[in-house]
Design an enzyme around this catalytic site. Structure first.
Site, PDB file in Angstrom:
ATOM      1  CD  GLU A  45      -2.908   0.887   2.473  1.00 21.58           C
ATOM      2  OE1 GLU A  45      -3.961   1.095   2.703  1.00 21.58           O
ATOM      3  OE2 GLU A  45      -2.313  -0.037   2.661  1.00 21.58           O
ATOM      4  CE  LYS A 114      -7.310   0.583   3.195  1.00 25.40           C
ATOM      5  NZ  LYS A 114      -6.269   1.458   4.120  1.00 25.40           N
ATOM      6  CB  CYS A 175      -4.720  -2.561   4.063  1.00 26.79           C
ATOM      7  SG  CYS A 175      -3.976  -2.838   5.170  1.00 26.79           S
ATOM      8  CB  SER A 357      19.517   0.557  35.155  1.00 24.48           C
ATOM      9  OG  SER A 357      19.232  -0.304  35.161  1.00 24.48           O
TER      10      SER A 357
END
Length: 711
Positions: A45, A114, A175, A357
């Protein structure tokens, strides 16, 4: 006539607005598809612009440049000879659309906009595009002059149509349309389409690939047909990692599946299909009764896809394979690692800097960097020219070829233990040993003089000196003394990130890595502008529970026994003095466990619960074994969570951009859009919760009396 057709789809690592780089990757994928003998190539896409351009899609330049790049692809004779499905944005009648352009031999057959846009979570397509609200409708689109010069066409069909070849019909969905209840491929199949293409920009979330793959498989399991799924892969410049898995499915069975995580910029997968198998699969009486009553407009292309009697008799249709999935621990190792590599190579900085850390969060971040180095080494050893060139550019050594992961880490990964008098020997030792195993350039320092200088400055200015709570100070003093340590670490981190390469006579600065997990962000258990404030954070969307599982997996999978020491250590910020009777603990400080935080987070974001509905769900869960909590205990936990979530919500406005991996991320940047000034008591919701608690108490007493009377 034999209806064997060879088809290809791909994963492409596109980058937002990298028009020429995106063009080159598209053309490379076309060349590879042709080399495999394909008659159809499908791409992701919005592959010309990159999917994640966000508000750049509001700029006219983006559309003009897209046409210019598309005309270059269309005019390139090396891209001819197969049907091309390419994604890009288009303006039609002054309206912006997310489109697919289907072409053959330099001529556009169809522009397909789309129909249904993704508009939740991380996606804001409705902000940039308009959905084509007219299924099966089309108009004429006047092509720009640069396309007219190349193709000789003045106009082309624009809309929801099918394309017919001499053997079959093709339909396209994009999609989000696959995820909608009334997916277009259903109507297309009923109108005779046998091949469906899907260009996608779908991102990675832990444990979510099975949902996507299930929908892709189901698309042809019910309707029959060949489904070609293409996807973006990589980080195109934001918080998401697009996780590939380009696939070719026929009649509900996987024929070819691309990788989910990889450093490859271009990956093409191919399969040969027999369309007669689709006809046979659809030979079901009930299906024949449901043929489309309102047919699509079909564009006749006159293209021959199959070779018929001229086909090589040794060509065999591709056999089905099993779908491949990664464990969640592997997803954590691979997804953020690929994301980090794209950020590093595209920012062209000298490497990463991480305050190490000695706790599990920074340990997980360092281990993900180690995983990135493993992927880079694997790509170098396989001869990936793009990765080799990127590595040499990053280290400014044209002939550099790493032999080990430590060779890579030693040049691009810098770590530091920023200790104070509140730090333990154990955490300092763990940090140093982990850095040695990974191969980072490590600096071990004490910052007590710096902390003392700041506190003294305050004392000189105000005449009052704050002291820790365990020495008699107030909660306000205690919190301020912890925060100044955390914030000074952030200042030091950026100083060291800028100057450490210089101390080694190397050019450039470093990207500072954050290491606050999603649960601590949700609870707000971090200092605003402390060492969690960084350039990017690979674990900011991952829960503490999943991070522990990842470290346990990596201990053996990466052969790093030192990681086990991090797992068995008590999580602590080490911002308060350690005494014989007191050691600071994260979970005690937070007033809730990490497992509870994960549950709160999912109910709040995924299930969309407020305090009242959250209490009801958790009462039904936690009032039963093994917890056996009372209604009042559950209510107290729920309201405590909402209090801390609300009072700390302001911290999310400044959070480091993080790799998105969990659906319940509190990231304020486009994903979790909630105000940051909220009444933390949630007065009405609290009243409703405790009214229900009283009703539960009364009901429980009634049940107890009935039970005693029966006995």
């Amino acid at each position: 006539m034999v209806r064997y057709i060879t088809v290809s789809t791909c994963n492409l690592n596109q980058w937002a607005l990298d028009f020429e780089g995106n063009r080159d990757r598209i053309i490379q994928s076309i060349h590879e598809a042709k080399a495999h003998g394909s008659q159809l190539r499908v791409g992701p896409e919005l592959e010309i612009t990159g999917y994640g351009c966000l508000d750049h899609f509001l700029e006219n330049d983006t559309y003009q440049h897209s046409w210019e790049i598309y005309s270059q692809i269309l005019s390139d004779q090396s891209t001819h000879g197969l049907i091309l499905d390419i994604g890009m944005p288009i303006i039609h009648k002054s309206v912006k659309y997310n489109c697919r352009l289907i072409s053959y031999n330099g001529k556009i057959l169809l522009i397909r906009p789309k129909l249904y846009l993704a508009n939740d979570g991380n996606y804001r397509e409705m902000r940039h595009f308009t959905p084509w609200k007219k299924p099966k409708y089309y108009e004429d689109f006047t092509l720009p002059s640069e396309i007219h010069k190349v193709s000789g066409q003045k106009s082309v069909r624009f809309g929801d149509c099918l394309i017919s070849t001499n053997e079959t019909k093709l339909g396209a969905e994009t999609c989000e349309e696959l995820f909608t209840p009334n997916s277009p491929h259903i109507a297309m199949a009923l109108d005779g389409a046998e091949i469906f293409t899907n260009s996608s920009g779908s991102h990675h979330e832990l444990r979510k690939l099975d949902t996507r793959m299930g929908l892709i498989m189901e698309a042809t399991k019910k309707c029959g047909g060949v489904y070609l799924y293409a996807n973006q892969r990589g980080c195109d410049g934001d918080r998401l990692y697009y996780d590939g898995c380009a696939s070719i499915i026929m009649n509900g069975e996987m024929l070819a599946q691309g990788s989910q995580f990889s450093l490859k910029d271009v990956e093409v997968i191919t399969a040969t299909v027999d369309l007669d198998d689709v006809t046979a699969y659809r030979n079901v009486k009930s299906a024949s009764y449901q043929t489309s009553t309102e047919p699509y407009h079909t564009i006749e292309s006159g293209i021959h896809l199959s070779l018929g009697s001229d086909m090589d008799p040794l060509v065999v249709p591709t056999k089905p394979i099993d779908v491949r999935y990664h464990l969640p621990e592997e997803e954590i190792a691979l997804g953020p690692a690929c994301w980090l590599w794209d950020y590093l190579r595209r920012s062209k900085t000298a490497g990463f800097f991480l305050p190490l850390s000695g706790g599990i969060d920074s340990c997980a971040t360092a281990t993900i960097v180690h995983s990135m180095c493993r992927l880079v080494l694997e790509a170098v050893q396989s001869g990936d020219k793009v990765v080799i060139a990127d590595v040499q550019a990053l280290v400014h050594e044209p002939g550099f070829i790493p032999k080990t992961t430590q060779d890579i880490a030693g040049k691009i990964f810098y770590t530091s233990f920023m200790g104070t008098e509140n730090s333990s020997k154990e955490t300092r030792s763990r940090a140093k040993e982990l850095s040695e195993v990974i191969g980072s350039y490590h600096v071990d320092l004490n910052m007590d003089n710096l902390v003392s200088a700041v506190v003294t400055l305050f004392e000189v200015s105000t005449g009052k000196r704050p002291i820790f709570k365990i020495f008699g100070g107030s909660q306000t003093e205690n919190l301020a003394l912890q925060n100044i340590q955390a914030r000074l670490r952030m200042v030091l981190a950026y100083l060291f990130a800028q100057l450490l390469p210089w101390t080694r006579s190397k050019a450039g600065g470093l990207l500072v890595l954050g290491s606050a997990n999603v649960d601590e962000c949700l609870r707000g258990y971090l200092t605003k502008y402390d060492c969690s404030s960084a350039d990017i954070n690979p674990i900011g969307g991952i829960s503490k529970t999943d991070l522990k599982k990842f470290i346990h997996w990596a201990t053996s999978s990466f052969d790093m026994p030192i990681l086990d020491d991090f797992l068995t250590a008590t999580p602590t910020a080490e911002l308060e003095p350690i005494t014989k009777d007191y050691v600071q603990s994260d979970e005690i400080d937070m007033g809730m466990t990490y497992d509870e935080l994960s549950r709160f987070g999912k109910l709040r974001k995924v299930d969309k619960c407020g305090p009242y509905s959250m209490f009801i769900k958790l009462y039904h869960e936690w009032s039963r074994p093994p917890l056996n909590l009372t209604a009042e205990e559950v209510a107290t936990k729920v309201m405590k969570f909402w209090w801390y979530y609300a009072v700390n919500r302001h911290k999310m406005t400044t959070m480091t951009p993080s790799y998105h991996a969990e659906q319940y991320s509190p990231d304020d940047n486009r994903f979790d859009l909630r105000p940051f000034l909220i009444n933390p008591s949630f007065q009405y919701g609290r009243k409703k919760v405790y009214e229900l608690v009283e009703k539960i108490k009364v009901r429980e007493e009634e049940i107890k009396k009935v039970t005693l009377s029966v006995d």
